[in-house]
Motif scaffolding. Structure first.
Motif, PDB file in Angstrom:
ATOM      1  N   ARG A  93      37.396  52.324  30.896  1.00 35.02           N
ATOM      2  CA  ARG A  93      37.472  52.279  32.523  1.00 35.02           C
ATOM      3  C   ARG A  93      37.912  51.284  33.652  1.00 35.02           C
ATOM      4  O   ARG A  93      38.454  51.326  34.752  1.00 35.02           O
ATOM      5  CB  ARG A  93      35.364  52.026  32.970  1.00 35.02           C
ATOM      6  N   GLN A  94      37.609  50.088  32.828  1.00 34.56           N
ATOM      7  CA  GLN A  94      38.559  48.804  33.797  1.00 34.56           C
ATOM      8  C   GLN A  94      39.928  48.943  33.807  1.00 34.56           C
ATOM      9  O   GLN A  94      40.442  49.041  34.676  1.00 34.56           O
ATOM     10  CB  GLN A  94      37.789  47.757  32.489  1.00 34.56           C
ATOM     11  N   LEU A  95      40.154  49.279  32.833  1.00 32.42           N
ATOM     12  CA  LEU A  95      42.112  49.271  32.740  1.00 32.42           C
ATOM     13  C   LEU A  95      42.430  50.673  34.033  1.00 32.42           C
ATOM     14  O   LEU A  95      43.179  51.100  34.699  1.00 32.42           O
ATOM     15  CB  LEU A  95      42.287  49.819  31.380  1.00 32.42           C
ATOM     16  N   GLN A  96      41.650  52.052  33.844  1.00 29.26           N
ATOM     17  CA  GLN A  96      41.163  52.997  34.386  1.00 29.26           C
ATOM     18  C   GLN A  96      41.945  52.661  35.995  1.00 29.26           C
ATOM     19  O   GLN A  96      42.184  52.700  37.083  1.00 29.26           O
ATOM     20  CB  GLN A  96      40.763  53.590  34.525  1.00 29.26           C
ATOM     21  N   ILE A  97      40.590  51.320  36.534  1.00 29.13           N
ATOM     22  CA  ILE A  97      40.293  50.753  37.866  1.00 29.13           C
ATOM     23  C   ILE A  97      42.013  50.044  37.782  1.00 29.13           C
ATOM     24  O   ILE A  97      42.153  49.808  39.235  1.00 29.13           O
ATOM     25  CB  ILE A  97      38.645  50.036  37.883  1.00 29.13           C
ATOM     26  N   LEU A  98      41.955  49.544  36.610  1.00 27.22           N
ATOM     27  CA  LEU A  98      43.622  48.306  36.943  1.00 27.22           C
ATOM     28  C   LEU A  98      44.197  48.954  37.994  1.00 27.22           C
ATOM     29  O   LEU A  98      45.862  49.379  38.284  1.00 27.22           O
ATOM     30  CB  LEU A  98      43.228  47.096  36.332  1.00 27.22           C
ATOM     31  N   LEU A  99      44.605  50.367  37.180  1.00 32.29           N
ATOM     32  CA  LEU A  99      45.580  51.591  37.004  1.00 32.29           C
ATOM     33  C   LEU A  99      45.539  51.749  38.493  1.00 32.29           C
ATOM     34  O   LEU A  99      46.705  51.737  39.363  1.00 32.29           O
ATOM     35  CB  LEU A  99      46.127  52.623  36.091  1.00 32.29           C
ATOM     36  N   GLY A 100      44.767  52.108  38.694  1.00 34.64           N
ATOM     37  CA  GLY A 100      44.731  52.355  40.225  1.00 34.64           C
ATOM     38  C   GLY A 100      44.802  51.814  41.429  1.00 34.64           C
ATOM     39  O   GLY A 100      45.242  51.972  42.311  1.00 34.64           O
TER      40      GLY A 100
END
Length: 122
Positions: A93-100
């Motif tokens: 989830r943290q990586l998804q936020i980082l990608l966004g």
């Protein structure tokens, strides 16, 4: 055969959309009118990734693959196609936020450059 081709077309469209959302700001430097296509694409991509949503193209591709007799897959486009290439341990989830956030930051930098160029001309 036609369903598999349709699924591949959706996959290609999905990949091109992601590339456009992330790097489309560079095309705006070349053709300014693309800003009207890029800004909504960038906003949608960042929203989908940061909110953890599944893009509607993913279930469409999975359904087409299943109709073609192939096995579908669970999860999203990024998890299925890109994680193995970029993030082997898995998409958190943290990586998804980082990608966004990365999508937004990359394009904010490009648009900042565009505005700076425009101000120099005036």
């Amino acid at each position: 055969m036609i369903w598999r081709l349709a699924a591949d077309a959706v996959l290609l469209l999905h990949g091109l959309f992601i590339l456009f959302a992330v790097f489309g700001g560079l095309l705006v430097l070349w053709r300014r009118w693309l800003v009207w296509l890029h800004l909504p694409a960038m906003a949608w991509a960042a929203l989908v990734v940061t909110m953890g949503w599944v893009c509607p193209l993913t279930p469409l591709e999975v359904q087409l693959r299943q109709t073609a007799g192939d096995a579908g897959y669970s999860g999203g486009f990024i998890e299925h196609y890109l994680v193995l290439l970029i993030y082997p341990p898995g998409l958190t989830r943290q990586l998804q936020i980082l990608l966004g956030v990365a999508v937004l930051v990359i394009n904010l930098l490009v648009y900042g450059l565009l505005l700076r160029r425009r101000q120099r001309r005036h």
